[in-house]
Design a protein around this motif. Structure first.
Motif, PDB file in Angstrom:
ATOM      1  N   GLU A  23       0.820  -1.209   0.000  1.00 28.83           N
ATOM      2  CA  GLU A  23       0.000   0.000   0.000  1.00 28.83           C
ATOM      3  C   GLU A  23       0.858   1.264   0.000  1.00 28.83           C
ATOM      4  O   GLU A  23       0.514   2.254  -0.655  1.00 28.83           O
ATOM      5  CB  GLU A  23      -0.934  -0.010   1.212  1.00 28.83           C
ATOM      6  N   ARG A  26       2.418   1.659  -3.392  1.00 26.27           N
ATOM      7  CA  ARG A  26       1.407   2.011  -4.388  1.00 26.27           C
ATOM      8  C   ARG A  26       1.293   3.516  -4.560  1.00 26.27           C
ATOM      9  O   ARG A  26       1.285   4.024  -5.687  1.00 26.27           O
ATOM     10  CB  ARG A  26       0.049   1.424  -3.984  1.00 26.27           C
ATOM     11  N   SER A  89      -7.580   2.596  -3.379  1.00 23.25           N
ATOM     12  CA  SER A  89      -6.853   1.337  -3.383  1.00 23.25           C
ATOM     13  C   SER A  89      -7.803   0.148  -3.270  1.00 23.25           C
ATOM     14  O   SER A  89      -7.711  -0.814  -4.042  1.00 23.25           O
ATOM     15  CB  SER A  89      -5.843   1.313  -2.229  1.00 23.25           C
ATOM     16  N   SER A  93      -8.874  -2.668  -6.178  1.00 28.81           N
ATOM     17  CA  SER A  93      -8.719  -4.107  -5.932  1.00 28.81           C
ATOM     18  C   SER A  93     -10.016  -4.848  -6.245  1.00 28.81           C
ATOM     19  O   SER A  93     -10.000  -5.953  -6.797  1.00 28.81           O
ATOM     20  CB  SER A  93      -8.312  -4.356  -4.479  1.00 28.81           C
ATOM     21  N   GLY A  98      -8.393  -8.128  -7.886  1.00 26.37           N
ATOM     22  CA  GLY A  98      -7.261  -8.505  -7.042  1.00 26.37           C
ATOM     23  C   GLY A  98      -7.635  -8.745  -5.594  1.00 26.37           C
ATOM     24  O   GLY A  98      -6.874  -9.367  -4.852  1.00 26.37           O
ATOM     25  N   ILE A  99      -8.821  -8.268  -5.183  1.00 28.57           N
ATOM     26  CA  ILE A  99      -9.248  -8.449  -3.807  1.00 28.57           C
ATOM     27  C   ILE A  99      -9.435  -9.919  -3.476  1.00 28.57           C
ATOM     28  O   ILE A  99      -9.278 -10.340  -2.318  1.00 28.57           O
ATOM     29  CB  ILE A  99     -10.565  -7.666  -3.549  1.00 28.57           C
TER      30      ILE A  99
END
Length: 263
Positions: A23, A26, A89, A93, A98-99
């Protein structure tokens, strides 16, 4: 030599550390957007209200207008960037799928929230800190209670990091996500006493301002810096802390249930 084996406690926190690092990297990789842009925007506010109006207006006895408005601008940077970090973010996701990979990792809901929150607080603190440094070119703040000011800034950052997670979960698309910022947070900030003390408002607008949750964050932060405010610091901190705790519990429940995260 026998290699050292990492403790089970280390392994249990390794996914959290990895997520936190992801994070932070990112928003650091696109620092020109996540850090530089809000700093430039805040600097323009400082120039307008500091260089042009700072010494010509006064809305609080004993302080210039620049001294009055700078705490609100600092906290505005903290709030906006803390919210933007978690909301963008987590929503990305969800949007990119991507989560699903995160949900199958051994990251507990508290660790999940903590990783996103700490990254958001770091971004908000960096922006707020730089805005404060730039503000020294326009006015000198007395910093009556610096520790309380830092505490209030961290509380504001924590609160809006939780709100960002909740907004990302409920948002259907990018337009919905931007509506939280443009039609909810921004008006509440402007009406929360960033540019004026609510004590100068006529009835019933002064009383209505006390219903604005952001008023307590802004006034508490300004109170800690200048030593005066429209309400007591204790009340401002308690109200803000209660809202932050409520949002944290709500976010933890949503993430623990996987609400709208697996769809």
């Amino acid at each position: 030599m026998v290699p050292k084996i990492a403790s089970p406690q280390f392994h249990s926190w390794l996914p959290f550390v990895t997520l936190l690092r992801k994070e932070v990297l990112r928003f650091m990789r696109v620092a020109s957007q996540t850090l530089l842009t809000p700093i430039i925007t805040a600097s323009l506010y400082l120039f307008v209200f500091g260089a042009t109006l700072g010494e010509r207006l006064s809305v609080l006895e004993g302080f210039s207008y620049a001294q009055f408005v700078i705490p609100g601008l600092i906290l505005m940077g903290v709030i906006n960037n803390s919210f933007a970090n978690t909301s963008s973010s987590l929503f990305m996701s969800r949007y990119l799928g991507g989560i699903v990979d995160l949900l199958v990792t051994p990251v507990t809901p508290p660790q999940f929230i903590l990783a996103y929150t700490l990254a958001a607080m770091l971004r908000g603190s960096l922006v707020g800190g730089v805005v404060w440094v730039i503000s020294t070119l326009f006015a000198e703040l007395p910093w009556t209670s610096p520790l309380l000011a830092v505490l209030m800034a961290f509380l504001a950052s924590f609160l809006f990091a939780q709100f960002g997670l909740i907004a990302a979960i409920f948002a259907h698309n990018f337009d919905t996500l931007s509506m939280y910022s443009n039609f909810l947070i921004l008006p509440l900030i402007y009406l929360g006493g960033v540019f004026y003390p609510i004590s100068i408002l006529p009835a019933p607008w002064e009383n209505l301002s006390y219903l604005n949750p952001l008023f307590y964050l802004i006034d508490g932060f300004r109170h800690a810096i200048l030593g005066v405010g429209d309400t007591s610091f204790v009340l401002a901190f308690c109200v803000s802390g209660g809202i932050a705790a409520t949002l944290f519990v709500w976010a933890a429940w949503l993430i623990g249930k996987g609400y709208r995260l697996r769809s």
